[in-house]
Design a protein around this motif. Structure first.
Motif, PDB file in Angstrom:
ATOM      1  N   LEU A 129       0.528  -1.780  -0.248  1.00 51.70           N
ATOM      2  CA  LEU A 129       0.184   0.100  -0.016  1.00 51.70           C
ATOM      3  C   LEU A 129       0.487   1.479   0.301  1.00 51.70           C
ATOM      4  CD1 LEU A 129      -2.668  -1.702   2.994  1.00 51.70           C
ATOM      5  CD2 LEU A 129      -2.673  -1.183  -0.723  1.00 51.70           C
ATOM      6  N   ALA A 130       2.506   1.053   0.212  1.00 57.07           N
ATOM      7  CA  ALA A 130       2.611   2.734   0.747  1.00 57.07           C
ATOM      8  C   ALA A 130       3.068   3.207  -0.577  1.00 57.07           C
ATOM      9  CB  ALA A 130       4.028   1.942   0.903  1.00 57.07           C
ATOM     10  N   ARG A 131       2.842   2.666  -1.910  1.00 59.73           N
ATOM     11  CA  ARG A 131       3.069   2.877  -3.529  1.00 59.73           C
ATOM     12  C   ARG A 131       1.781   4.134  -3.362  1.00 59.73           C
ATOM     13  NH1 ARG A 131       3.172  -2.134  -4.599  1.00 59.73           N
ATOM     14  NH2 ARG A 131       1.617  -2.640  -5.856  1.00 59.73           N
ATOM     15  N   TYR A 132       1.059   3.935  -3.323  1.00 58.56           N
ATOM     16  CA  TYR A 132      -0.306   4.709  -3.111  1.00 58.56           C
ATOM     17  C   TYR A 132      -0.190   6.165  -2.870  1.00 58.56           C
ATOM     18  CZ  TYR A 132      -1.635  -0.174  -4.815  1.00 58.56           C
ATOM     19  OH  TYR A 132      -2.508  -1.416  -5.838  1.00 58.56           O
ATOM     20  N   PRO A 133      -0.030   7.099  -2.893  1.00 51.76           N
ATOM     21  CA  PRO A 133      -0.341   8.350  -2.683  1.00 51.76           C
ATOM     22  C   PRO A 133      -1.245   8.830  -2.635  1.00 51.76           C
ATOM     23  CG  PRO A 133       0.146   8.155  -5.163  1.00 51.76           C
ATOM     24  CD  PRO A 133       0.270   7.176  -5.010  1.00 51.76           C
ATOM     25  N   GLU A 134      -2.677   8.134  -2.651  1.00 52.53           N
ATOM     26  CA  GLU A 134      -3.531   8.383  -2.294  1.00 52.53           C
ATOM     27  C   GLU A 134      -4.219   7.996  -0.843  1.00 52.53           C
ATOM     28  OE1 GLU A 134      -3.483   7.878  -6.765  1.00 52.53           O
ATOM     29  OE2 GLU A 134      -3.222   6.540  -5.439  1.00 52.53           O
ATOM     30  N   ILE A 135      -3.795   7.308  -0.433  1.00 50.10           N
ATOM     31  CA  ILE A 135      -3.655   6.631   0.582  1.00 50.10           C
ATOM     32  C   ILE A 135      -3.065   7.683   1.839  1.00 50.10           C
ATOM     33  CG2 ILE A 135      -3.167   5.022   2.648  1.00 50.10           C
ATOM     34  CD1 ILE A 135      -3.160   2.787  -0.044  1.00 50.10           C
ATOM     35  N   ALA A 136      -4.371   7.522   3.313  1.00 44.77           N
ATOM     36  CA  ALA A 136      -3.908   8.646   3.276  1.00 44.77           C
ATOM     37  C   ALA A 136      -3.870   8.065   4.947  1.00 44.77           C
ATOM     38  CB  ALA A 136      -5.342  10.026   3.529  1.00 44.77           C
ATOM     39  N   SER A 137      -4.054   6.314   5.300  1.00 45.89           N
ATOM     40  CA  SER A 137      -4.133   6.406   6.044  1.00 45.89           C
ATOM     41  C   SER A 137      -4.018   4.575   5.699  1.00 45.89           C
ATOM     42  CB  SER A 137      -5.063   6.186   7.194  1.00 45.89           C
ATOM     43  OG  SER A 137      -6.358   6.330   7.484  1.00 45.89           O
ATOM     44  N   ALA A 138      -3.641   3.879   6.470  1.00 46.86           N
ATOM     45  CA  ALA A 138      -4.227   1.994   6.303  1.00 46.86           C
ATOM     46  C   ALA A 138      -4.411   1.470   8.127  1.00 46.86           C
ATOM     47  CB  ALA A 138      -2.837   1.616   5.571  1.00 46.86           C
ATOM     48  N   SER A 139      -4.882   0.532   8.156  1.00 47.83           N
ATOM     49  CA  SER A 139      -4.109  -0.212   9.224  1.00 47.83           C
ATOM     50  C   SER A 139      -5.256  -1.526   9.283  1.00 47.83           C
ATOM     51  CB  SER A 139      -5.301   0.439  10.705  1.00 47.83           C
ATOM     52  OG  SER A 139      -5.183   2.257  10.501  1.00 47.83           O
ATOM     53  N   THR A 140      -4.390  -2.645  10.028  1.00 48.49           N
ATOM     54  CA  THR A 140      -4.940  -3.840  10.602  1.00 48.49           C
ATOM     55  C   THR A 140      -6.439  -3.111  11.457  1.00 48.49           C
ATOM     56  OG1 THR A 140      -3.539  -3.938  12.054  1.00 48.49           O
ATOM     57  CG2 THR A 140      -3.128  -4.901   9.343  1.00 48.49           C
ATOM     58  N   VAL A 141      -7.486  -4.382  11.345  1.00 45.52           N
ATOM     59  CA  VAL A 141      -8.252  -4.523  12.034  1.00 45.52           C
ATOM     60  C   VAL A 141      -8.504  -5.235  12.372  1.00 45.52           C
ATOM     61  CG1 VAL A 141      -8.781  -1.962  10.479  1.00 45.52           C
ATOM     62  CG2 VAL A 141      -9.769  -3.698   9.701  1.00 45.52           C
ATOM     63  N   THR A 142     -10.561  -5.747  13.316  1.00 50.19           N
ATOM     64  CA  THR A 142     -10.419  -7.006  13.614  1.00 50.19           C
ATOM     65  C   THR A 142     -11.594  -6.751  12.840  1.00 50.19           C
ATOM     66  OG1 THR A 142     -11.406  -5.702  15.417  1.00 50.19           O
ATOM     67  CG2 THR A 142      -9.532  -6.249  16.563  1.00 50.19           C
ATOM     68  N   GLY A 143     -12.213  -8.052  12.885  1.00 51.55           N
ATOM     69  CA  GLY A 143     -13.223  -8.180  12.038  1.00 51.55           C
ATOM     70  C   GLY A 143     -13.097  -9.073  10.760  1.00 51.55           C
ATOM     71  N   GLU A 144     -14.417  -8.741   9.722  1.00 50.17           N
ATOM     72  CA  GLU A 144     -14.152 -10.268   8.726  1.00 50.17           C
ATOM     73  C   GLU A 144     -12.535  -9.160   7.926  1.00 50.17           C
ATOM     74  OE1 GLU A 144     -17.477 -10.604   7.077  1.00 50.17           O
ATOM     75  OE2 GLU A 144     -18.307 -11.037   8.609  1.00 50.17           O
ATOM     76  N   ALA A 145     -12.335  -8.129   7.989  1.00 50.63           N
ATOM     77  CA  ALA A 145     -11.829  -7.863   6.472  1.00 50.63           C
ATOM     78  C   ALA A 145     -10.521  -7.636   7.806  1.00 50.63           C
ATOM     79  CB  ALA A 145     -11.726  -6.188   6.438  1.00 50.63           C
ATOM     80  N   ASP A 146      -9.123  -7.610   6.765  1.00 48.38           N
ATOM     81  CA  ASP A 146      -7.708  -7.839   7.321  1.00 48.38           C
ATOM     82  C   ASP A 146      -7.043  -6.112   8.066  1.00 48.38           C
ATOM     83  OD1 ASP A 146      -7.339 -10.632   7.671  1.00 48.38           O
ATOM     84  OD2 ASP A 146      -7.953 -10.163   4.908  1.00 48.38           O
ATOM     85  N   ALA A 147      -7.290  -5.533   6.524  1.00 51.29           N
ATOM     86  CA  ALA A 147      -7.128  -3.575   6.972  1.00 51.29           C
ATOM     87  C   ALA A 147      -8.336  -2.905   6.091  1.00 51.29           C
ATOM     88  CB  ALA A 147      -5.632  -4.062   5.868  1.00 51.29           C
ATOM     89  N   ILE A 148      -7.944  -1.919   6.789  1.00 54.64           N
ATOM     90  CA  ILE A 148      -8.953  -0.497   5.879  1.00 54.64           C
ATOM     91  C   ILE A 148      -7.984   0.595   5.392  1.00 54.64           C
ATOM     92  CG2 ILE A 148      -9.583   0.654   8.663  1.00 54.64           C
ATOM     93  CD1 ILE A 148     -12.061   0.798   7.481  1.00 54.64           C
ATOM     94  N   VAL A 149      -8.134   1.284   5.093  1.00 53.81           N
ATOM     95  CA  VAL A 149      -7.757   2.375   4.129  1.00 53.81           C
ATOM     96  C   VAL A 149      -8.211   3.307   3.707  1.00 53.81           C
ATOM     97  CG1 VAL A 149      -5.570   0.789   3.268  1.00 53.81           C
ATOM     98  CG2 VAL A 149      -7.542   1.609   1.868  1.00 53.81           C
ATOM     99  N   GLN A 150      -8.051   4.864   3.598  1.00 51.72           N
ATOM    100  CA  GLN A 150      -8.696   5.648   3.851  1.00 51.72           C
ATOM    101  C   GLN A 150      -8.086   6.199   2.455  1.00 51.72           C
ATOM    102  OE1 GLN A 150      -7.301   9.202   6.630  1.00 51.72           O
ATOM    103  NE2 GLN A 150      -9.643  10.104   5.906  1.00 51.72           N
ATOM    104  N   VAL A 151      -8.244   6.459   1.454  1.00 50.11           N
ATOM    105  CA  VAL A 151      -8.450   7.290   0.135  1.00 50.11           C
ATOM    106  C   VAL A 151      -8.679   8.190   0.056  1.00 50.11           C
ATOM    107  CG1 VAL A 151      -8.540   6.313  -2.475  1.00 50.11           C
ATOM    108  CG2 VAL A 151      -7.635   4.826  -0.555  1.00 50.11           C
ATOM    109  N   PHE A 152      -7.692   8.774  -0.559  1.00 47.02           N
ATOM    110  CA  PHE A 152      -8.642  10.967  -1.028  1.00 47.02           C
ATOM    111  C   PHE A 152      -8.208  10.907  -2.703  1.00 47.02           C
ATOM    112  CE2 PHE A 152      -7.861  12.381   3.533  1.00 47.02           C
ATOM    113  CZ  PHE A 152      -9.136  12.362   3.408  1.00 47.02           C
ATOM    114  N   ALA A 153      -8.954  10.848  -3.678  1.00 44.14           N
ATOM    115  CA  ALA A 153      -9.028  10.644  -5.059  1.00 44.14           C
ATOM    116  C   ALA A 153      -9.597  12.190  -5.302  1.00 44.14           C
ATOM    117  CB  ALA A 153      -9.584   9.491  -5.846  1.00 44.14           C
ATOM    118  N   ALA A 154      -9.052  12.237  -6.665  1.00 44.72           N
ATOM    119  CA  ALA A 154     -10.059  13.802  -7.266  1.00 44.72           C
ATOM    120  C   ALA A 154     -10.855  13.638  -7.417  1.00 44.72           C
ATOM    121  CB  ALA A 154      -8.759  13.734  -8.595  1.00 44.72           C
TER     122      ALA A 154
END
Length: 151
Positions: free
Chosen positions: A86-111
């Motif tokens: 995920l580090a290659r994506y400048p659009e990602i403002a934050s990324a975290s591993t999480v509990t629950g079904e998903a493994d991670a969640i990312v916050q994305v900003f786009a044009a």
């Protein structure tokens, strides 16, 4: 390290405005400017304060679409592998591993929506990603960037 009340109040004041003077902070919390400076220097040396930065409104950069993408990974995908991918994506403002079904969640900003869709497609195409689930932000209701004790 656990911060005491004065240190928390200093951190909170700096998180609100990192350009605030030591004299201003001292007046707020009842310390002299040199005492505040000594505490800030100690907090930096101990790693409680890791740096000073600027917060930029993504819309000012032309990134007016915000969303969150849940990432569901293949078995045995390490958090480090996700981070490196995920580090290659400048659009990602934050990324975290999480509990629950998903493994991670990312916050994305786009044009715009098309840009968001392109980012989503690229993330979904990562070799460790099995599937994604996304939501778009309609209106941000509350954002807190500061830390420390609330006033």
């Amino acid at each position: 390290m656990r911060l005491n009340d004065l240190d928390e109040r200093i951190v909170h004041a700096l998180a609100e405005d990192a350009r605030r003077s030591y004299a201003d902070i001292g007046a707020m919390i009842g310390l002299s400017a040199p005492a505040v400076k000594r505490r800030v220097d100690r907090l930096r040396a101990e790693g409680a304060i890791t740096g000073f930065t600027v917060r930029v409104d993504p819309a000012a950069l032309g990134w007016e679409t915000e969303g969150f993408i849940e990432i569901y990974c293949s078995r045995n995908t390490s958090p480090e592998a996700i981070k490196q991918g995920l580090a290659r994506y400048p659009e990602i403002a934050s990324a975290s591993t999480v509990t629950g079904e998903a493994d991670a969640i990312v916050q994305v900003f786009a044009a715009d929506m098309r840009h968001f869709e392109q980012v989503l497609e690229r993330i979904a195409g990562e070799p460790y990603v099995e599937r994604t689930k996304s939501v778009l932000v309609l209106s941000p209701l509350l954002r807190r960037y500061s830390s420390g004790a609330p006033e």
